[in-house]
Every structure is written in structure tokens, then in C-alpha cells.
Scaffold this motif. Structure first.
Motif, short mmCIF file in Angstrom:
data_model
loop_
_atom_site.label_atom_id
_atom_site.label_comp_id
_atom_site.label_asym_id
_atom_site.label_seq_id
_atom_site.Cartn_x
_atom_site.Cartn_y
_atom_site.Cartn_z
N LEU A 180 0.85 -1.19 0.00
CA LEU A 180 0.00 0.00 0.00
C LEU A 180 0.88 1.23 0.00
CD1 LEU A 180 -2.93 1.06 0.20
CD2 LEU A 180 -2.65 1.05 2.70
N ASN A 181 0.59 2.17 -0.91
CA ASN A 181 1.41 3.37 -1.05
C ASN A 181 0.51 4.58 -1.24
OD1 ASN A 181 3.62 5.08 -1.47
ND2 ASN A 181 3.64 4.69 -3.68
N ASN A 182 0.23 5.30 -0.11
CA ASN A 182 -0.60 6.51 -0.18
C ASN A 182 -1.94 6.27 -0.87
OD1 ASN A 182 1.39 8.09 1.09
ND2 ASN A 182 2.43 8.47 -0.86
N GLU A 183 -2.69 5.32 -0.37
CA GLU A 183 -4.02 4.97 -0.87
C GLU A 183 -3.99 4.38 -2.27
OE1 GLU A 183 -6.64 8.28 -0.44
OE2 GLU A 183 -6.45 8.33 1.74
N MET A 184 -2.83 4.05 -2.76
CA MET A 184 -2.67 3.33 -4.02
C MET A 184 -1.96 2.01 -3.73
SD MET A 184 -3.96 5.21 -6.49
CE MET A 184 -3.16 4.73 -8.04
N ILE A 185 -2.12 1.05 -4.62
CA ILE A 185 -1.44 -0.23 -4.49
C ILE A 185 -0.22 -0.21 -5.41
CG2 ILE A 185 -1.59 -2.72 -4.81
CD1 ILE A 185 -3.22 -1.76 -2.49
N LYS A 186 0.97 -0.42 -4.82
CA LYS A 186 2.20 -0.49 -5.63
C LYS A 186 2.49 -1.96 -5.93
CE LYS A 186 6.30 0.47 -3.88
NZ LYS A 186 7.48 1.25 -3.38
N ASN A 199 1.61 1.72 -10.11
CA ASN A 199 0.64 2.18 -9.12
C ASN A 199 -0.77 1.97 -9.67
OD1 ASN A 199 2.41 3.04 -7.11
ND2 ASN A 199 2.56 5.10 -7.94
N THR A 201 -5.19 1.46 -8.43
CA THR A 201 -6.15 1.74 -7.37
C THR A 201 -6.49 0.46 -6.60
OG1 THR A 201 -8.05 1.37 -8.82
CG2 THR A 201 -7.16 3.62 -8.71
N LEU A 202 -7.04 0.65 -5.42
CA LEU A 202 -7.47 -0.49 -4.61
C LEU A 202 -8.53 -1.31 -5.33
CD1 LEU A 202 -7.72 1.30 -1.15
CD2 LEU A 202 -6.22 -0.61 -1.66
N SER A 203 -9.47 -0.61 -6.01
CA SER A 203 -10.54 -1.33 -6.72
C SER A 203 -9.99 -2.13 -7.89
CB SER A 203 -11.59 -0.33 -7.22
OG SER A 203 -11.02 0.63 -8.10
#
Length: 230
Positions: A180-186, A199, A201-203
Motif C-alpha cells: 500500500l502506497n498513499n491509498e494506491m497499491i504499488k 501504481n 487503485t485499490l478497486s
């Protein structure tokens, strides 16, 4: 607007003359533009009024332009200071650089070399281990030159299957890291010994059901790659 990082300098070129604008001078111009006041601009920049005038004089004398325009107040006093056309242009260019820096803050850096140049198509082929990538032609490069390829995390697309699209470079790989990287998924993907980060999104991560070890395809447009000769 986000704050400019300390240590950043902008090389301003006007009429064949150049000046290095550092954070303090950038902030001063930005705050003068916001407040229409050198006094308020100096306070927000956390410098004295005399220092602010000195900064302005140094920029103007070096570039031989006026970067501010001051008008006197009427009967009630006051007055204001605004950026001149040249001053506003300098500030605009600095903001553009800031925006580009912010967008490309996280980049994949890959050392590679040029395998082929096709001037008729305006493209070059570079090598990432055994993977060949197509990128826009740079006339200053020659076959065999070593370069550094830079690709923003945000310009790397993750797919479960290769798809026909405007994305020209599609490579198979395996996920080796998810964080998790600042509300984004790396997502870290291994493509034959080279790691690329993306990078998403979570969705998107949930929709693709991504897991460590899963086979995926990464894709990116040729124009999204910046290069430096090394």
C-alpha cells in the motif's frame, strides 16, 4: 499548490540570458502573485522586505526585465504590486516544472542500450534483458549507446491477458511484491530479471485479484518513456 522542495532550482532563460531561481525566490514570486504585495509576499516567504527587494533586483538586473509592477494607491493610500508579463511567465514555467515533477516523482529507472534505429518510422529499439522495447527516436543517439530509460509508475498498466490497444509495449511477468502506497497499491513485477513498479487503485487490485506469484502482463506506451544517455 504543493510546496516546492528545498534544493530545487529552476533555470530561467529569457532573451539569451539565464538565471537560477531557487525555492525562496520562487516562493516570493508565487506569494506576490497571490497577495499583490511585496510586503505580504516577503512575510509568507519568511524573509525581510529588504531581502525581497534584493531578490527582485537580482532577477531583474540579470535577465534585464521587470518582473513586478507596482501601482500607488489613491487618496486612501494602499497600492499593490503584481507580476509583470515576464514575471507571470517565469512563475508559470516553474509551476509547469513542479507539476511534471509531481506526476513523475516515482519512476522506474532501467539501464539499457539501443539495438536498432528506424528513422523512417521515427523509433528506436532498446533491450531490457531479452525483451525488446520500442520508443520514440532521439536523433542524438546511435546504435550501441547506453541509456537510462525512465518510466513513471503511473504509466505502467497491469493486465491479466495481452490486449489490442494503443499500448505498444506489452510484456509478460510475475508479481513479486504488493504494498500500500498513499491509498494506491504499488505492484512490483519481474520481467525476466528486471523489476517494474506500477501504481494502481485499490478497486483495480481487487478486480484483477492480484497476488504475489501471479502471472500478469505489463504494458506502457512508447511515448511514456523518457531517456538519458549514460
Amino acid at each position: 499548490m504543493r510546496e516546492v522542495e528545498a534544493g530545487v532550482e529552476y533555470k530561467i532563460n529569457i532573451g539569451g540570458k539565464a538565471f537560477l531561481l531557487d525555492k525562496k525566490k520562487y516562493d516570493l514570486l508565487n506569494y506576490i502573485n497571490m497577495t499583490n504585495s511585496i510586503t505580504e509576499g516577503a512575510k509568507l516567504t519568511k524573509i525581510s522586505y529588504r531581502t525581497a527587494l534584493n531578490y527582485i533586483d537580482r532577477i531583474e538586473s540579470t535577465l534585464e526585465i521587470a518582473i513586478v509592477s507596482t501601482s500607488k494607491g489613491g487618496k486612501g493610500g494602499g497600492g499593490s504590486t503584481v507580476l509583470s508579463y515576464e514575471g507571470a511567465k517565469i512563475l508559470k514555467e516553474c509551476k509547469k516544472i513542479n507539476a511534471i515533477m509531481e506526476l513523475h516523482k516515482d519512476v522506474n529507472e532501467i539501464e539499457t542500450k539501443i539495438l536498432n534505429i528506424d528513422k523512417s518510422k521515427g523509433v528506436m529499439t532498446i533491450e531490457m534483458n531479452e525483451v525488446h522495447i520500442t520508443i520514440p527516436l532521439n536523433d542524438n543517439y546511435e546504435v550501441g549507446d547506453k541509456i537510462l530509460a525512465l518510466i513513471s509508475y503511473d504509466n505502467i498498466f497491469i493486465m491479466l491477458e495481452p490486449q489490442e490497444s494503443s499500448v505498444q509495449n506489452i510484456i509478460k511477468g510475475y508479481i513479486t511484491e504488493i504494498s500500500l502506497n498513499n491509498e494506491m497499491i504499488k505492484i512490483k513485477v519481474d520481467i525476466g530479471g528486471i523489476s517494474l513498479y506500477s501504481n494502481i487503485t485499490l478497486s483495480a487490485e481487487e478486480k484483477l485479484n492480484l497476488k504475489i506469484g501471479k502471472e500478469v502482463y505489463v504494458g506502457f506506451k512508447a511515448v511514456s518513456i523518457a531517456t538519458l544517455k549514460i
